[in-house]
Design an enzyme around this catalytic site. Structure first.
Site, mmCIF file in Angstrom:
data_model
loop_
_atom_site.group_PDB
_atom_site.id
_atom_site.type_symbol
_atom_site.label_atom_id
_atom_site.label_comp_id
_atom_site.label_asym_id
_atom_site.label_seq_id
_atom_site.Cartn_x
_atom_site.Cartn_y
_atom_site.Cartn_z
ATOM 1 C CD GLU A 113 -2.725 1.278 2.449
ATOM 2 O OE1 GLU A 113 -1.940 0.809 4.163
ATOM 3 O OE2 GLU A 113 -4.025 1.442 3.233
ATOM 4 C CG HIS A 170 2.947 3.393 4.083
ATOM 5 N ND1 HIS A 170 2.372 2.207 3.324
ATOM 6 C CD2 HIS A 170 1.994 3.255 5.015
ATOM 7 C CE1 HIS A 170 1.242 1.834 4.348
ATOM 8 N NE2 HIS A 170 1.880 1.995 5.653
ATOM 9 C CG ASP A 210 0.418 -1.635 6.371
ATOM 10 O OD1 ASP A 210 1.380 -0.206 7.035
ATOM 11 O OD2 ASP A 210 -0.388 -0.607 5.710
ATOM 12 C CG HIS A 235 -3.355 -3.230 5.752
ATOM 13 N ND1 HIS A 235 -3.359 -1.921 5.248
ATOM 14 C CD2 HIS A 235 -4.305 -3.366 5.412
ATOM 15 C CE1 HIS A 235 -3.587 -1.802 4.570
ATOM 16 N NE2 HIS A 235 -4.628 -2.582 4.107
ATOM 17 C CD GLU A 258 -7.452 0.493 5.238
ATOM 18 O OE1 GLU A 258 -6.107 -0.214 6.186
ATOM 19 O OE2 GLU A 258 -6.993 1.757 4.661
ATOM 20 C CG HIS A 304 -1.953 5.600 5.990
ATOM 21 N ND1 HIS A 304 -1.187 4.625 5.602
ATOM 22 C CD2 HIS A 304 -1.567 5.975 3.761
ATOM 23 C CE1 HIS A 304 -0.914 4.374 4.611
ATOM 24 N NE2 HIS A 304 -1.219 4.680 3.710
ATOM 25 C CD GLU A 307 1.765 3.642 9.049
ATOM 26 O OE1 GLU A 307 1.583 2.064 8.878
ATOM 27 O OE2 GLU A 307 1.437 4.229 8.188
HETATM 28 ZN ZN ZN Z 1 0.929 1.642 6.973
#
Ligand code: ZN
Length: 249
Positions: A27, A29, A38, A113, A115, A168, A173
């Site tokens: 994903e 970032h 992640d 993650h 989701e 995010h 992170e």
């Molecule tokens: Zn992430």
């Protein structure tokens, strides 16, 4: 786990270790972090906690459920490659079934993650339902960020914590990556186009509305390895403590 032989694995299982399954995503970032954040963070945390509780870490899941605009920037970015929910459920259920067959009795899913959460839950629920009555496998599902204490958040966010969903590719992170995988962070590419402004609802098909062009949902300015290490250390010690209680108390 993937770096030892089946013979060594079998020998390790005799001691009743905690087996960790890190669950990530591929994903976006932002322009300053790699697509695999992640899975990397979940795996690195799993390794550190495993060292503390006498555990073994399975290879991470490098793909996850579809990115959602309000917590991951959504599916409109190149590079973000996601699974349908039923496939994620199926893969994780298959893996759990195999671990159960090996005789694993203590399993931890470390989710990196957001989701993924309910699909991992469904995989666990349906895998457990399939086990023979009295099977000793106990599974703990974790979202690693939940172990970060408020005191650390207060300390790190001088202007107030925006919430984990908006974090995010932002301060947390980025700092954790600076602590754990600094060679993969490009601080000179830190964007300045946030923060995201979202409605409280979601629209489909996804159109990326409200998502800053960089994909970073809140500011990562001020991220540092020292902050990252503080976050990682707090998460790992609290997770180790919780698992010690769940599995060995
Ligand atoms: Zn992430």
């Amino acid at each position: 786990m993937d770096r030892i032989s089946w013979v060594d694995y079998q020998a390790r299982l005799a001691a009743g270790p905690v087996l960790f399954l890190p669950c990530g995503a591929l994903e976006q970032h932002g322009p300053h972090l790699p697509l695999g954040v992640d899975a990397m963070l979940a795996a690195d945390i799993a390794c550190r906690v495993a060292a503390a509780v006498g555990g073994l870490v399975a290879p991470p899941l490098n793909y996850g459920y579809k990115s959602q605009a309000r917590c991951g920037g959504g599916q409109t970015f190149p590079g973000t490659a996601s699974l349908d929910g039923e496939h994620l459920i199926g893969v994780v259920r298959d893996i759990i079934r195999e671990f159960a067959r090996h005789g694993v009795e203590r399993l931890v899913l470390v989710d990196g993650h957001y989701e993924n959460q309910w699909f991992l839950t469904e995989a666990i629920e349906t895998a457990v339902r399939e086990l023979a009555p009295g099977h000793p496998l106990k599974i703990v599902r974790t979202e690693y960020w939940e172990f970060c204490p408020q005191s650390v958040l207060d300390d790190i966010f001088e202007n107030g914590f925006p919430g984990f969903a908006l974090e995010h590719a932002a301060l947390i992170e980025t700092s954790m990556m600076l602590a754990l995988r600094p060679e993969l962070v490009a601080m000179d590419k830190l964007p300045d186009d946030g923060p995201a402004a979202f409605p409280v609802h979601d629209c489909y098909p996804q159109d990326g509305r409200g998502v800053p062009p960089s994909g970073v949902l809140a500011s990562a300015v001020g991220a540092s390895a020292a902050k990252g290490e503080k976050i990682v250390a707090a998460i790992c010690s609290r997770m180790a403590e919780a698992l010690q209680k769940e599995f060995f108390a």
